[in-house]
Motif scaffolding. Structure first.
Motif, PDB file in Angstrom:
ATOM      1  N   ASP A 128       0.831  -1.213   0.000  1.00 24.73           N
ATOM      2  CA  ASP A 128       0.000   0.000   0.000  1.00 24.73           C
ATOM      3  C   ASP A 128       0.860   1.255   0.000  1.00 24.73           C
ATOM      4  O   ASP A 128       0.535   2.251  -0.670  1.00 24.73           O
ATOM      5  CB  ASP A 128      -0.909   0.009   1.233  1.00 24.73           C
ATOM      6  N   SER A 132     -13.601   8.719   2.326  1.00 27.28           N
ATOM      7  CA  SER A 132     -13.045   7.491   2.888  1.00 27.28           C
ATOM      8  C   SER A 132     -13.479   7.323   4.341  1.00 27.28           C
ATOM      9  O   SER A 132     -13.858   6.230   4.769  1.00 27.28           O
ATOM     10  CB  SER A 132     -11.518   7.513   2.788  1.00 27.28           C
ATOM     11  N   THR A 191     -16.369   4.157   5.624  1.00 27.02           N
ATOM     12  CA  THR A 191     -15.802   3.010   6.338  1.00 27.02           C
ATOM     13  C   THR A 191     -16.522   2.817   7.668  1.00 27.02           C
ATOM     14  O   THR A 191     -16.938   3.784   8.310  1.00 27.02           O
ATOM     15  CB  THR A 191     -14.292   3.200   6.608  1.00 27.02           C
ATOM     16  N   ASP A 203     -15.387   1.828  10.539  1.00 25.81           N
ATOM     17  CA  ASP A 203     -14.669   2.311  11.723  1.00 25.81           C
ATOM     18  C   ASP A 203     -14.339   3.794  11.633  1.00 25.81           C
ATOM     19  O   ASP A 203     -13.703   4.345  12.535  1.00 25.81           O
ATOM     20  CB  ASP A 203     -13.384   1.502  11.935  1.00 25.81           C
ATOM     21  N   LYS A 220     -12.272   5.421   9.619  1.00 28.45           N
ATOM     22  CA  LYS A 220     -10.852   5.693   9.417  1.00 28.45           C
ATOM     23  C   LYS A 220     -10.541   5.844   7.933  1.00 28.45           C
ATOM     24  O   LYS A 220     -11.310   5.410   7.074  1.00 28.45           O
ATOM     25  CB  LYS A 220     -10.004   4.553  10.002  1.00 28.45           C
ATOM     26  N   PHE A 221      -9.387   6.480   7.655  1.00 28.04           N
ATOM     27  CA  PHE A 221      -8.943   6.562   6.272  1.00 28.04           C
ATOM     28  C   PHE A 221      -8.579   5.164   5.770  1.00 28.04           C
ATOM     29  O   PHE A 221      -7.945   4.388   6.494  1.00 28.04           O
ATOM     30  CB  PHE A 221      -7.691   7.452   6.140  1.00 28.04           C
ATOM     31  N   ARG A 222      -8.994   4.833   4.563  1.00 24.31           N
ATOM     32  CA  ARG A 222      -8.662   3.542   3.973  1.00 24.31           C
ATOM     33  C   ARG A 222      -7.825   3.764   2.723  1.00 24.31           C
ATOM     34  O   ARG A 222      -8.234   4.491   1.813  1.00 24.31           O
ATOM     35  CB  ARG A 222      -9.928   2.767   3.639  1.00 24.31           C
ATOM     36  N   MET A 223      -6.655   3.142   2.671  1.00 25.73           N
ATOM     37  CA  MET A 223      -5.707   3.392   1.590  1.00 25.73           C
ATOM     38  C   MET A 223      -6.287   3.039   0.229  1.00 25.73           C
ATOM     39  O   MET A 223      -6.012   3.720  -0.765  1.00 25.73           O
ATOM     40  CB  MET A 223      -4.417   2.610   1.827  1.00 25.73           C
ATOM     41  N   THR A 224      -7.113   2.006   0.155  1.00 27.34           N
ATOM     42  CA  THR A 224      -7.691   1.629  -1.138  1.00 27.34           C
ATOM     43  C   THR A 224      -8.560   2.746  -1.696  1.00 27.34           C
ATOM     44  O   THR A 224      -8.572   2.984  -2.904  1.00 27.34           O
ATOM     45  CB  THR A 224      -8.534   0.345  -1.000  1.00 27.34           C
ATOM     46  N   HIS A 225      -9.284   3.440  -0.844  1.00 25.51           N
ATOM     47  CA  HIS A 225     -10.120   4.555  -1.292  1.00 25.51           C
ATOM     48  C   HIS A 225      -9.269   5.712  -1.795  1.00 25.51           C
ATOM     49  O   HIS A 225      -9.533   6.281  -2.865  1.00 25.51           O
ATOM     50  CB  HIS A 225     -11.004   5.047  -0.137  1.00 25.51           C
ATOM     51  N   SER A 264     -14.953   1.971  -5.744  1.00 25.20           N
ATOM     52  CA  SER A 264     -14.039   1.150  -4.961  1.00 25.20           C
ATOM     53  C   SER A 264     -14.789   0.404  -3.851  1.00 25.20           C
ATOM     54  O   SER A 264     -14.458  -0.719  -3.499  1.00 25.20           O
ATOM     55  CB  SER A 264     -12.943   2.034  -4.353  1.00 25.20           C
ATOM     56  N   TYR A 265     -15.828   1.035  -3.338  1.00 25.28           N
ATOM     57  CA  TYR A 265     -16.616   0.466  -2.240  1.00 25.28           C
ATOM     58  C   TYR A 265     -17.379  -0.784  -2.680  1.00 25.28           C
ATOM     59  O   TYR A 265     -17.567  -1.725  -1.913  1.00 25.28           O
ATOM     60  CB  TYR A 265     -17.586   1.534  -1.724  1.00 25.28           C
TER      61      TYR A 265
END
Length: 362
Positions: free
Chosen positions: A156, A203, A207, A209, A211-216, A256-257
């Motif tokens: 990532d 992002s 999500t 939780d 939090k920021f998600r790298m995939t997004h 992406s989701y």
């Protein structure tokens, strides 16, 4: 341990050497040096940085010279759709076929529809995404239980490094063939900036939780640059570029989701999510260009109708050629001759690369 892929040693080196001989012959007979190339070298450098560092890390989880480098964008995007499923022979052949077909598509747009070079080159994202998806549809789906294509913190991080390179150099890519360079550069920066900010906000919102998600982030940061590229020369107000960047980021994040969930009914696996990172933002950009043409030429209906038909025709031609030739290429690449990878061996590199840490006694 020697490669158990029997066709690898017998085909890859000779295929590479044969192609190299063809290119040397082409440059001997067709492409002599041109003094104008030196003036284009700074822009050529930017595009090369994008191709090598940007897309190179991104997929880890010349006048003619410049256009050749930019055309590779289509190949790299398409590779993202079949990454881990195609062997090196198939990837080499895919590259050759796609470059030929993409230039044919551009030639038809330029010759028959009179589309400018800068606009026809921006179709590279659209073509690359849907050519790759069409090829991917010809490969068997990986098992839903496999975790071989899972991300790691290190992959990532490297992928995000590629995204940053692409983000920095994207305005050069969009403006390199345009005659309105400064307008294109500024509009691209505005679109990219809003796209990046929106990516972080969405992002967190999407999500569980919070939090920021790298995939997004990885999917959406560049979406604004892809979408703005089509209409950057005709966008006269910064807010339009910013709104376009926001919409493109929303499409990429939502895509992406639910990417594989949306594509599964079609039995289509998109390894790197190129559909929503490049394909859908490119469609948005093409539609925006048509809308801006309608607004600009509203008082001149005959002219407006002609221009709209040209742009819609170019869009339909590009995506049709990409899908049809991609399907044909996918069927060719899956012939027994090219020794397709078994589904159980998807996303493994041990066939082609030496891994010392996997050796006995390491």
């Amino acid at each position: 341990m020697p490669s158990s892929y029997r066709n690898f040693r017998n085909s890859v080196p000779w295929l590479i050497l044969s192609l190299e001989a063809v290119f040397i012959a082409l440059f001997y007979f067709v492409f002599p040096y041109d003094d104008k190339l030196i003036k284009a070298y700074p822009a050529f450098q930017d595009v090369n940085h994008m191709m090598i560092f940007g897309f190179g890390f991104f997929l880890m989880f010349l006048k003619r010279l410049i256009e050749a480098a930019m055309s590779l964008t289509a190949v790299v995007i398409s590779t993202g759709a079949v990454l881990g499923k195609a062997n090196p022979v198939q990837l080499i052949l895919m590259t050759v076929l796609e470059l030929i077909v993409f230039h044919m598509s551009r030639w038809m747009n330029n010759t028959f529809l009179r589309v400018t070079d800068s606009i026809s080159m921006m179709h590279v994202h659209l073509f690359g995404a849907y050519f790759g998806l069409a090829i991917s549809s010809c490969f068997p789906e990986p098992s839903p239980r496999t975790d071989k294509n899972a991300r790691t913190p290190k992959s990532d991080l490297l992928s995000m490094l590629g995204t940053l390179f692409l983000w920095v150099f994207w305005p050069s890519f969009n403006s390199i063939l345009s005659d309105k360079k400064w307008r294109v550069i500024y509009n691209t920066y505005f679109g990219l900036a809003v796209s990046a900010v929106t990516a972080f906000a969405l992002s967190v919102l999407t999500t569980k939780d919070g939090k920021f998600r790298m995939t997004h982030i990885h999917s959406a940061v560049l979406a604004g640059g892809v979408a703005v590229g089509y209409a950057a020369h005709s966008i006269e107000h910064p807010w339009i570029a910013m709104a376009l960047g926001l919409l493109a980021s929303v499409i990429a994040i939502l895509g992406s989701y639910c990417s594989q969930r949306c594509l599964n009914p079609l039995k289509l696996h998109d390894t790197s999510g190129v559909h929503f990172t490049f394909g859908m933002p490119a469609v948005l950009g093409a539609l925006t260009q048509v809308i801006l043409l309608i607004i600009t030429n509203w008082n001149n209906l005959p002219s407006m109708g002609y221009l709209v038909m040209i742009q819609v025709g170019a869009f339909c031609l590009t995506i049709s050629v990409a899908l049809i030739t991609g399907l044909i290429a996918g069927l060719i690449l899956n012939l027994r001759l090219f020794k397709s990878i078994p589904v159980s061996k998807y996303f493994e590199d041990q066939f082609y690369w030496e891994f010392p840490h996997l050796a006995v006694g390491f």
